[in-house]
Enzyme design. Sequence first.
Site, PDB file in Angstrom:
ATOM      1  N   GLY A 187       0.287  -5.809   0.072  1.00 61.40           N
ATOM      2  CA  GLY A 187      -0.625  -5.837  -1.061  1.00 61.40           C
ATOM      3  C   GLY A 187       0.022  -6.270  -2.351  1.00 61.40           C
ATOM      4  O   GLY A 187      -0.641  -6.786  -3.253  1.00 61.40           O
TER       5      GLY A 187
ATOM      6  N   GLU B 243      -0.198  -9.915  -2.223  1.00 62.94           N
ATOM      7  CA  GLU B 243      -1.601 -10.282  -2.406  1.00 62.94           C
ATOM      8  C   GLU B 243      -2.004 -10.198  -3.872  1.00 62.94           C
ATOM      9  O   GLU B 243      -2.776 -11.026  -4.370  1.00 62.94           O
ATOM     10  CB  GLU B 243      -2.488  -9.376  -1.547  1.00 62.94           C
ATOM     11  CG  GLU B 243      -2.358  -9.664  -0.055  1.00 62.94           C
ATOM     12  CD  GLU B 243      -3.176  -8.736   0.796  1.00 62.94           C
ATOM     13  OE1 GLU B 243      -4.102  -9.212   1.469  1.00 62.94           O
ATOM     14  OE2 GLU B 243      -2.893  -7.513   0.791  1.00 62.94           O
TER      15      GLU B 243
ATOM     16  N   GLU C 240       1.920  -6.920   7.009  1.00 68.54           N
ATOM     17  CA  GLU C 240       0.975  -5.976   7.610  1.00 68.54           C
ATOM     18  C   GLU C 240       0.972  -5.975   9.129  1.00 68.54           C
ATOM     19  O   GLU C 240       0.701  -4.943   9.754  1.00 68.54           O
ATOM     20  CB  GLU C 240      -0.446  -6.264   7.094  1.00 68.54           C
ATOM     21  CG  GLU C 240      -0.685  -5.863   5.646  1.00 68.54           C
ATOM     22  CD  GLU C 240      -0.290  -6.940   4.666  1.00 68.54           C
ATOM     23  OE1 GLU C 240      -0.624  -6.807   3.475  1.00 68.54           O
ATOM     24  OE2 GLU C 240       0.361  -7.940   5.083  1.00 68.54           O
TER      25      GLU C 240
ATOM     26  N   ALA D 194       0.823  -1.203   0.000  1.00 65.53           N
ATOM     27  CA  ALA D 194       0.000   0.000   0.000  1.00 65.53           C
ATOM     28  C   ALA D 194       0.860   1.257   0.000  1.00 65.53           C
ATOM     29  O   ALA D 194       1.957   1.284   0.551  1.00 65.53           O
ATOM     30  CB  ALA D 194      -0.917   0.003   1.218  1.00 65.53           C
TER      31      ALA D 194
END
Length: 322
Positions: A186, A189, A209, A141
């Site tokens: 992310g 992901e 995270e 992010a």
Amino acid sequence: MAAAAATASGALGALQASRARLVAAWCARLGLGLGLPGSVTSTRAGPAMWAQGWAPAAGGAVLRRGYSSEVNAENELRVRYLEEENRGIVVLGINRAHAKNAISKNLIKMLSKAVDALKSDKKVRTIIVRSEVPGVFCAGADLKERVKMHSSEVGPFVSKIRAVVNDIANLPVPTIAAIDGLALGGGLELALACDIRVAASCAKMGLVETKLAIIPGAGGTQRLPRTIGMSLAKELIFSARVLDGQEAKAIGLISHVLEQNKEGDAAYRKALDLAREFLPQVDLVTGLAIEEACYAQTIPTKDRLEGLLAFKEKRPPRYKGE
């Protein structure tokens, strides 16, 4: 009462400021930048250019890497439709060099637009997700952007990221993540949403995270255990551990690991080789219809009856191809 309220308000402000400093410090560590509004850049490139991950420089006389350190929102995602023997292969190239390809509002908007176009394009047979920035796939992010969001904005934005990642996972053609560098949070992901992951041995991957007192929010808690198993996935998420390419291959997180080349695109080249091998895919309904039609052809055959008779008589079948 007024004094108590003032004390509580001051404590809350101090807590918020502390959290902001924590996120800002993490941002500084990763060198993440701000996202800007823009649109998807879509071009077509021949195999001689993109087999090596190059883009033509001005004038076409010299070749240069397809990235820039300048902030250009319109080029943050480059959609390449390869041609000639690579026709049908589409490359999504993330190009936010100033922010280590961190996921911003603009990048998600561009990814969403690109995926919407690709899901209905019948000419596409394989999609490769890669980075056009050396040494990084996606750093996760964009925390510099995130820290400026009001708390009411964070939930909807994370939901939008999750929706776009799900759309990538549900694309009707094979998808390959070419991880030639850092893939954190992310970024990993995003790679987990692809059918196949290929990485350079020097790449770094992890769901980090929990170091920020949050959890993966774009499907990582679901896709990682489905990829490497529940127990090991919990260990990696709880510890925020980062793996290199060899370690990721050993636990089944990626399918192929390669030594990085001088150009820094070894994973992309392997992904391109795999994409060339893949045949066009069909959706489940169509596939089941094909299966039904093929099965129907076996019903009137003598060999089918011979198989049933042999099973009844407990003997090896004597097939004749009839």
